[in-house]
Design an enzyme around this catalytic site. Structure first.
Site, PDB file in Angstrom:
ATOM      1  N   LYS A 114       0.886  -1.117   0.023  1.00 56.72           N
ATOM      2  CA  LYS A 114      -0.010   0.072  -0.111  1.00 56.72           C
ATOM      3  C   LYS A 114       0.996   1.079   0.008  1.00 56.72           C
ATOM      4  O   LYS A 114       1.869   1.183   0.550  1.00 56.72           O
ATOM      5  CB  LYS A 114      -0.777  -0.078   1.204  1.00 56.72           C
TER       6      LYS A 114
HETATM    7  N1  GLU Z   1      -7.400  -0.077  -2.905  1.00 60.46           N
HETATM    8  C1  GLU Z   1      -8.063  -1.120  -3.121  1.00 60.46           C
HETATM    9  C2  GLU Z   1      -8.179  -2.163  -1.891  1.00 60.46           C
HETATM   10  O1  GLU Z   1      -8.033  -1.386  -0.797  1.00 60.46           O
HETATM   11  C3  GLU Z   1      -7.681  -1.899  -4.438  1.00 60.46           C
HETATM   12  C4  GLU Z   1      -6.130  -2.446  -4.385  1.00 60.46           C
HETATM   13  C5  GLU Z   1      -5.803  -2.773  -5.937  1.00 60.46           C
HETATM   14  O2  GLU Z   1      -6.450  -2.911  -6.821  1.00 60.46           O
HETATM   15  O3  GLU Z   1      -4.574  -3.282  -5.926  1.00 60.46           O
HETATM   16  O4  GLU Z   1      -8.325  -3.259  -2.025  1.00 60.46           O
END
Ligand code: GLU
Length: 424
Positions: A114
């Site tokens: 993240k």
């Molecule tokens: N931000 C989204 C989540 O928390 C998507 C992450 C992604 O598609 O890699 O799952």
């Protein structure tokens, strides 16, 4: 189990602390050994850097950027980038930790990651946002890539932001690499169905659980907290299935209408004015009142720690479907369990987004793109097959769906880690 927590440098900060509490509950069920617990409660890599940029006014500013690559056992790190004033290393680490379990719970060949920038995008022009995004991407050129770490949208980051990220990376490596990020616009290698995917996943999981609880969609009143990409599309899809959306909210407050809110009207209002401020389709109430309002299904689709011991005690819904990451504190989770409120946990309920991100990454690598019906059908299959496994684990172990989801995910990551062993 506190050993790993004590050794972890981010122990004092609480989003990651909550996440570890959930991990430990499942690790106990699995009787996971201390060594594996220690490994899995430490992030592989945490990167912090400055993002200097020039305002349109000519003034210089410096923001802080983060990328946490939590675990690589099952594949490249995967997870969004968040632009928000509340972004901290603790929060990004917790979110990267959750991505690890989220990818594993739906069986994607990814680890967890993240990123974020501590900033308030509402105060930035499009040009300022572009400069920040490009500098953010340039700082990460060596450590991201389709086989290393694949970012995606998260709170306040759009397909356009992904396009700038992809372009910056591609310029640096001197070739077009669409698979470095997912959630891109269709024109440059995005996948059909990706924008709605998280909201669609929320409704797929919710409707499956509602059937289990014998709650008919055309009899169900739904409240959705948060009207961003997740909440908005979930609302629309619930409505299409005959459910009544009785409450919605965003940063400006909450709007309740027992007769049902017309979702298209709310979407048009939000598109026109940027927020729900002034929306007339429901009575304006506070966020706290919304969480305690009369409904059958409650979908938190905003940020972490919405349900605390205090707010959880007032919830009237029978089912909570976590569209957001980390909306429930462990204390609130205990209260829901005692009160018999079923919770579909974040790592399962909002996994639709990353699942279609996986499809996008695969399509980019093939250079061959699927029809939307194909994407949606495969999405449903990935989500329901794993939700059903979780349900049977929960039944056989007499555990919550959350503990069962963590159990399934941790088991998959542990198996991969053991097979790979430790490189020394
Ligand atoms: N931000 C989204 C989540 O928390 C998507 C992450 C992604 O598609 O890699 O799952």
């Amino acid at each position: 189990m506190t050993t790993a927590l004590r050794e972890t440098s981010v122990r004092d900060v609480s989003v990651f602390g909550d996440a570890i509490a959930y991990f430990n509950e499942a690790a106990d069920l699995l009787e996971l050994d201390a060594g594996m617990r220690r490994i899995l409660t430490h992030p592989s890599r945490q990167i912090i850097f400055s993002i200097p940029f020039q305002r349109d006014s000519g003034e210089f500013e410096v923001y802080t950027g983060y990328r946490v690559q939590y675990n690589f056992a099952r594949g490249p790190a995967k997870g969004g980038i968040r632009f928000h004033p509340r972004v901290t290393l603790d929060e990004v680490t917790a979110l990267a930790f959750w991505m690890t379990w989220k990818c594993a719970v739906v069986d994607l060949p990814f680890g967890g990651g993240k990123g974020g920038v501590t900033c308030d995008p509402r105060t930035l022009s499009a040009n300022e946002l572009e400069r920040i995004t490009r500098r953010y991407a340039a700082e990460l050129v060596e450590v991201v890539g389709p086989d290393k770490d694949v970012p995606a949208p998260d709170v306040n980051t759009t397909p356009q932001v992904m396009a700038w990220f992809m372009d910056t990376y591609s310029m640096h490596v001197r070739q077009n690499i669409p698979g470095v990020v997912t959630g891109k616009p269709l024109e440059i290698g995005g996948s059909r169905g990706r924008v709605e995917a998280t909201g669609r996943g929320v409704t797929i999981c919710a409707l499956d659980e509602m059937a289990e609880m014998e709650l008919r969609p055309d009899n169900a009143a739904i409240v959705i907290q948060g009207f961003g990409n997740v909440g908005m599309h979930a609302a629309k899809l619930f409505e299409e299935r005959g459910c009544k959306i009785v409450g919605i909210s965003d940063v400006t407050g909450a709007y309740y209408n027992a007769e049902g809110i017309y979702v298209n009207g709310a979407m048009e209002h939000a598109a026109k004015f940027g927020t729900l401020e002034g929306f007339k389709g429901g009575e304006k109430i506070t966020n706290g009142e919304l969480l305690a309002s009369d409904c059958d299904v409650l979908v938190p689709a905003a940020l972490e720690k919405v349900f605390t011991a205090e707010t959880a005690a007032k919830v009237k819904a029978k089912l909570i479907v976590e569209g957001a990451n980390g909306p429930t504190t462990p204390e609130a989770d205990r209260i829901f369990r005692e009160r018999g409120i079923v919770v579909i946990p974040d790592i399962m309920a909002n996994a639709g987004g990353v699942t279609v991100s996986y499809f996008e990454w695969a399509q980019d690598r093939m250079g061959f793109f699927w029809k939307e019906a194909e994407v949606n059908e495969r999405l449903e299959d990935f989500l329901l097959s794993n939700l059903h496994q979780i349900r049977s684990i929960a039944n056989s172990r007499k555990a919550t769906l959350r503990a069962a989801a963590y159990t399934l995910a941790i088991d998959r990551v542990v198996k991969a880690s053991k097979l790979r062993g430790i490189y020394a």
